[in-house]
Design a protein around this motif. Sequence first.
Motif, short mmCIF file in Angstrom:
data_model
loop_
_atom_site.label_atom_id
_atom_site.label_comp_id
_atom_site.label_asym_id
_atom_site.label_seq_id
_atom_site.Cartn_x
_atom_site.Cartn_y
_atom_site.Cartn_z
N TYR A 290 107.94 35.82 30.34
CA TYR A 290 108.04 36.47 28.83
C TYR A 290 109.85 36.04 28.35
CZ TYR A 290 102.79 36.57 27.93
OH TYR A 290 101.91 36.54 27.76
N THR B 31 102.79 36.16 20.90
CA THR B 31 103.73 35.24 20.67
C THR B 31 103.24 34.11 20.31
OG1 THR B 31 103.66 34.69 22.85
CG2 THR B 31 104.84 36.45 22.94
N SER C 78 105.21 41.41 24.97
CA SER C 78 105.78 40.48 25.29
C SER C 78 106.90 39.34 24.11
CB SER C 78 104.26 38.87 25.19
OG SER C 78 103.78 39.45 23.73
N LEU C 79 106.50 40.16 22.89
CA LEU C 79 107.31 39.74 21.54
C LEU C 79 109.33 40.56 22.15
CD1 LEU C 79 105.50 40.16 18.58
CD2 LEU C 79 107.05 37.84 19.44
N ARG D 167 110.70 38.15 24.28
CA ARG D 167 111.29 36.91 23.98
C ARG D 167 111.72 36.84 22.76
NH1 ARG D 167 106.11 33.58 24.52
NH2 ARG D 167 106.89 32.59 26.51
#
Lengths: 280, 273
Positions: free
Chosen positions: A184, B161, B108-109, B112
């Motif tokens: 990620y 995401t 995950s976000l 990112r």
Amino acid sequence: MAQSIVDTTGGLTADALAQSRLARLARGRRRRRILRALPWLSVVLLLVLWQIVGASVNPIFLATPTKVAQATVDMIGTHELLTNTWVTLWTFMVGLVLGVIVGAPLGMVLGRTPAAAAMVDVQVRILYSIPVIALFPLFILWFGLGVKLRLISIFLSAVLPIVISAESGVRSVDPTLIELGHVYGARRREIFRKIVAPATVPFLASGFKIAIGRTIVTTIGIELLTSQEGLGGLMSFYGNQLQTAQYFAPLVVAAVLSLLMYWVGDIVERRFSAWRPAPA
Amino acid sequence: MTPSGSTVARVEGLSYSYLRPDGVALQALDDVTLSVAAGEVVSVIGPSGCGKTTLLRILSGLVPASDIVGHAEVAGHPVLRPPAEIGYVFQHVGLVPWRTVRSNVEFSLEMRLHRALHDDERARARQMIEMVGLTGFEDYHPHQLSGGMQQRVGIARALATDPSILLMDEPFGALDAQNRRLFQDELLRWQQQRGFAAIVVTHDLEEAIHLGDRVVVMSARPARVLEILHVDVDKRERGRSSDATAQYRALQDRLWEVLLPENERSRAALQPA
């Protein structure tokens, strides 16, 4: 009674069954209460025994609890007990805290850089495996007698277990979690802060507990051998004077403090040993 | 469902070798060419240890681009670093044990975006948790969940995401047969709802056919593409109509035919010389 059904109640009515279960629960509760009281009872028994034996031998060999209590009150009156407790406590704390502040990042860096670890791992292990007490003569030559010597010895006792536990913590991070970060797009810093560092916490907590144990030994030990100050200093002074009751007073304080510190170590370890919250 | 025109992931002439820790060089992939269209589900099947996972690792940027021979691209760009368009579902789930369900899905976000999440992003994570049926479990930790629930969190995390392609490495491997089947159907439903493409690596023939629009059969190591089968059964009909069942049977027989010699080859390679 029904013919074909096996009777497991021994012919008791439901009410009687409930009664007997209640009685069993009550018995269990009583037993637990007794178990909780036993440690206190044993301490009291020990004190009584000590009093009896102490009264019948030469006071140089053993002071009775009442004499020790008297000496404790006297030494509080002259401020020497509290002043020296404070000296022991602050050198212990400063050494321990410095050990954590230096040891945790150092161990983590070593865990992440195999080359550096390969350079110093052997030395760290050797230092860790010999008791710091064995280095006192050398340290006295290097640092003289004084607070610097004591702080360095205490620091060394604390820092090594912290380094070793942090290092092995970093090494045992689940590789899938590192990959997860990479997938990620996490930056190196984020992987360290959000994955490696938190994963190391339980290891650090165990290292901290070990550090406490070793640090207590070193703190009292170095005071006994080199200092007029601190609880160890008092013990050594009054011990040499054959004033056994006055020797026992700082010993009791040291024992209580050690118990407290181990307890703190236990709490820290339990609180951080798992990532899950304690069961409610 | 016919896959629409645009390609989300493509590898061409892809080969990859690596050194095992004991110094032996192994070739994992040999001249693999494959493309995945938008919204398409491709199952990849082959003998265990053949390099299927390696294919996913290359597409997700976990393998340094300089180590591969050939071409790998996602969303039209060569894979030089982990592409933003992919979501990855790990074989062993890989939940962060000290984070709650909610916080795992948000992970995950967070990675990112390199920052704390805004309200709309948190809402998106919440939506994913709802979709995988874990509403009410947001504050649980992974160890309090069953294996199936854990993998649900893993999928929600991957979908948070909003990837255009989901890379799944034996996602249902740890589940019992019944749960696995239920989960497969759910995955298909989510896939149709959100329209992401997927590559599903599996060793289960039935699963490969059930999930895939196409099934890619790979050889024993080094993995080559042996055959690509098309599954022409409407996803909503899968496993239901007798017609579909018949076609399943035929496809399964064909897969066995291709795979059997490969499995024997792969087993022979494991025998000591």
